[in-house]
Design an enzyme around this catalytic site. Structure first.
Site, PDB file in Angstrom:
ATOM      1  N   HIS A  38      32.542  37.493  32.242  1.00  0.00           N
ATOM      2  CA  HIS A  38      33.555  38.466  32.672  1.00  0.00           C
ATOM      3  C   HIS A  38      33.283  38.971  34.086  1.00  0.00           C
ATOM      4  CE1 HIS A  38      36.416  41.863  31.250  1.00  0.00           C
ATOM      5  NE2 HIS A  38      36.468  41.726  32.566  1.00  0.00           N
ATOM      6  N   ARG A  52      37.696  38.062  42.797  1.00  0.00           N
ATOM      7  CA  ARG A  52      38.716  38.440  43.809  1.00  0.00           C
ATOM      8  C   ARG A  52      38.999  37.284  44.779  1.00  0.00           C
ATOM      9  NH1 ARG A  52      39.497  42.978  40.637  1.00  0.00           N
ATOM     10  NH2 ARG A  52      37.977  44.610  40.990  1.00  0.00           N
ATOM     11  N   ASN A  97      43.310  38.542  37.393  1.00  0.00           N
ATOM     12  CA  ASN A  97      44.142  39.589  38.031  1.00  0.00           C
ATOM     13  C   ASN A  97      43.926  39.595  39.544  1.00  0.00           C
ATOM     14  OD1 ASN A  97      41.493  40.567  37.556  1.00  0.00           O
ATOM     15  ND2 ASN A  97      42.166  42.684  37.678  1.00  0.00           N
ATOM     16  N   HIS A 103      41.749  42.274  27.110  1.00  0.00           N
ATOM     17  CA  HIS A 103      41.433  43.664  27.485  1.00  0.00           C
ATOM     18  C   HIS A 103      42.312  44.514  26.583  1.00  0.00           C
ATOM     19  CE1 HIS A 103      40.744  47.082  30.482  1.00  0.00           C
ATOM     20  NE2 HIS A 103      41.611  47.554  29.603  1.00  0.00           N
ATOM     21  N   ASP A 111      31.519  42.552  33.530  1.00  0.00           N
ATOM     22  CA  ASP A 111      32.818  43.025  34.028  1.00  0.00           C
ATOM     23  C   ASP A 111      32.673  43.467  35.498  1.00  0.00           C
ATOM     24  OD1 ASP A 111      35.453  43.665  34.304  1.00  0.00           O
ATOM     25  OD2 ASP A 111      35.434  45.365  32.930  1.00  0.00           O
ATOM     26  N   HIS A 156      35.421  47.023  44.229  1.00  0.00           N
ATOM     27  CA  HIS A 156      36.469  47.639  45.055  1.00  0.00           C
ATOM     28  C   HIS A 156      35.783  48.204  46.293  1.00  0.00           C
ATOM     29  CE1 HIS A 156      39.401  47.447  41.772  1.00  0.00           C
ATOM     30  NE2 HIS A 156      38.457  47.892  40.968  1.00  0.00           N
ATOM     31  N   GLY A 189      36.557  50.209  37.985  1.00  0.00           N
ATOM     32  CA  GLY A 189      35.706  49.027  37.916  1.00  0.00           C
ATOM     33  C   GLY A 189      34.366  49.298  38.564  1.00  0.00           C
TER      34      GLY A 189
HETATM   35  O1  DOR Z   1      37.627  48.696  35.154  1.00  0.00           O
HETATM   36  C1  DOR Z   1      38.306  47.686  35.236  1.00  0.00           C
HETATM   37  N1  DOR Z   1      38.474  47.025  36.405  1.00  0.00           N
HETATM   38  N2  DOR Z   1      38.921  47.243  34.137  1.00  0.00           N
HETATM   39  C2  DOR Z   1      39.790  46.228  34.198  1.00  0.00           C
HETATM   40  O2  DOR Z   1      40.226  45.821  33.168  1.00  0.00           O
HETATM   41  C3  DOR Z   1      40.191  45.642  35.499  1.00  0.00           C
HETATM   42  C4  DOR Z   1      39.083  45.733  36.432  1.00  0.00           C
HETATM   43  C5  DOR Z   1      39.448  45.362  37.864  1.00  0.00           C
HETATM   44  O3  DOR Z   1      40.003  44.278  38.071  1.00  0.00           O
HETATM   45  O4  DOR Z   1      39.127  46.118  38.764  1.00  0.00           O
HETATM   46 ZN    ZN Z   2      37.462  43.005  33.812  1.00  0.00          ZN
HETATM   47 ZN    ZN Z   3      39.191  44.683  31.275  1.00  0.00          ZN
END
Ligand code: DOR
Ligand code: ZN
Ligand code: ZN
Length: 446
Positions: A61, A65, A95, A181, A310, A314, A330
């Site tokens: 996970h 980017r 995403n 998710h 995960d 950012h 995130g």
């Molecule tokens: O905290 C998160 N950030 N949860 C997510 O499901 C998306 C992820 C992101 O892409 O920043």
């Molecule tokens: Zn994620």
């Molecule tokens: Zn997620």
């Protein structure tokens, strides 16, 4: 015949034991595991001085980017972070900008990644607009699909049960897992709207919007659908006791339901979030002690299949926006996951066998990553080499990730990834990246 490389004086994790031995590597594969005198001649030899050699760790996970979001992270920095953190394979989330949700977007993403990655990378796709395209996306190499239930990211209307059921049936027939998710879009958005109207703009308002019920409702809805469609659902970042309980119930029937937990949901509480502030903001959010304990219990009992970071980088500006509703959620996790977990091994909350099961064996099995997950002759020479004795503090300013902050910054840890081999090639050595961009491989579903 000379093999490419022999690693001597290693403590190697083979067949669930730590064995004093040597490892011969040739053409990216493990050629031989055995005692030093039995090793073939080699072009290069490294004395590992009793360091521990684990099967290359897999993080299922990760948000790498790049493309339209390369200001947050790109394929090079994200996979450098992975290598520095002792991770040899990552699965990339869809995403992106553009969203990975078609043959074309996946193809373009793979093309760009090929030239830039330092570790092995596999890709998830979101659902396409037209479900007949699912087959093509898999043929293009996607290792799995991803469904973000908190709001619509791909081509599927997340609140349309019929469409979701049809999509699940297609994946079930193709035996492709769907990573989910699980946060219910309807309750989440309604609560968020109410809170915004009453001018709530604090961490607790975020916690209220992303309540435990939001997760539990989505998990139960998916479990119900998965049962009917006989699909393999992998639940991402489970954060509540109730959701885990619902998952365990289904597992008892032998259904293909798997789940993951993250280091932040295991190690940070809602109180920590209140103290640290928005740098620790993620969704689903971190919870109270009771739920954290339930996750640890799930790990102890083997109900949680996988640990994943995960990794969701950012910019610092995005993380510290004035309004809680504008903060990007995130946490960058690739470079802290293994040190944090090794510290838990030291504290006896986890064993090395647990760590290898949760981060190598099970990820390889669940996502069908051939020749990965354990150290055996003939398999890929992906190796995570750790020094269990090094004590130090997490220093986020030194991250390879573009996101140079962490809610774990300053934490005392014990145990460090010191060398990372990817397909027999040394990629990270003593905290330095020593391989060229593009030396990692793209993993495609066979
Ligand atoms: O905290 C998160 N950030 N949860 C997510 O499901 C998306 C992820 C992101 O892409 O920043
Ligand atoms: Zn994620
Ligand atoms: Zn997620």
């Amino acid at each position: 015949m000379n093999v490419d490389l022999v690693l001597n004086n290693a403590k190697v994790y083979v067949k669930k034991h730590i064995v004093d031995c040597s490892l011969a590597i040739n053409e990216g594969k493990i050629f031989k595991i055995g005692k030093e005198p039995a090793m073939p001649k080699a072009e290069e030899k490294i004395d590992l001085k009793s360091l521990l050699v684990l099967p290359g760790l897999i993080d299922v996970h990760v948000h790498l980017r790049d493309e339209g979001k390369s200001y947050k992270e790109d394929f090079y920095t994200g996979t450098a972070a992975a290598a520095a953190g002792g991770i040899t394979t990552v699965l990339d989330m869809p995403n992106n900008k553009p969203v990975t949700m078609s043959v074309e977007t996946l193809r373009n993403r793979i093309r760009k990644a090929e030239k830039n990655v330092l570790v092995n990378v596999g890709f998830y796709s979101e659902f396409p607009e037209n479900m007949t395209e699912i087959k093509g996306i898999i043929a293009q190499g996607a290792v799995g699909f991803k469904l973000f239930m908190a709001e619509q990211v791909g081509g599927l209307n997340i609140n349309d049960d019929t469409a979701l059921f049809e999509a699940l049936k297609i994946l079930a027939a193709l035996e492709v897992p769907l990573a989910v998710h699980a946060e219910d879009n309807i309750i989440l958005k309604e609560t968020e709207k109410k809170l915004k109207l009453s001018n709530r703009n604090d961490v607790d308002a975020f916690l209220e919007a992303h309540s435990k019920e939001v997760e539990v409702k989505a998990v139960k809805r998916m479990l119900d659908m998965a049962k009917k469609a006989n699909a393999h659902i992998h639940f991402c970042h489970i954060s509540t006791e109730q959701a885990l309980k619902a998952i365990i119930e289904e597992k008892k029937y032998g259904r293909m339901i798997t789940c993951e937990a993250t280091p932040h949901h295991l190690l940070l509480s809602a109180d920590d979030l209140r103290k640290i502030g928005t740098l620790a903001l993620t969704m689903p959010p971190v919870r109270d002690r009771k739920n954290m304990d339930a996750l640890w219990n799930g790990i102890k009992n083997g109900w949680i299949d996988i640990l994943a970071s995960d990794h969701a980088p950012h910019t610092i500006e995005e993380k510290t926006a004035e309004s809680i509703w504008n903060v990007k959620v995130g946490i960058p996790g690739l470079e802290t996951m293994l040190p944090l977990l090794l510290t838990q091994v030291k504290n006896r909350r986890l064993s090395i066998a647990d760590l290898v099961r949760l981060m190598a064996e099970k990820p390889a099995e669940i996502f069908k990553l051939e020749d990965k997950g354990c150290l055996e002759e003939g398999r890929d020479a992906d190796l995570t080499i750790v020094d269990l004795k090094q004590k130090y503090r997490v220093d986020a300013s030194k991250f390879f990730s573009k996101a140079k902050y962490s809610p774990f910054n300053g934490w005392k840890v014990e145990g460090k990834p010191v060398k990372t081999f990817v397909n027999g090639k040394l990629v990270m050595d003593e905290g330095e990246i020593v391989a060229e961009a593009g030396s990692g491989k793209i993993i495609r579903r066979e």
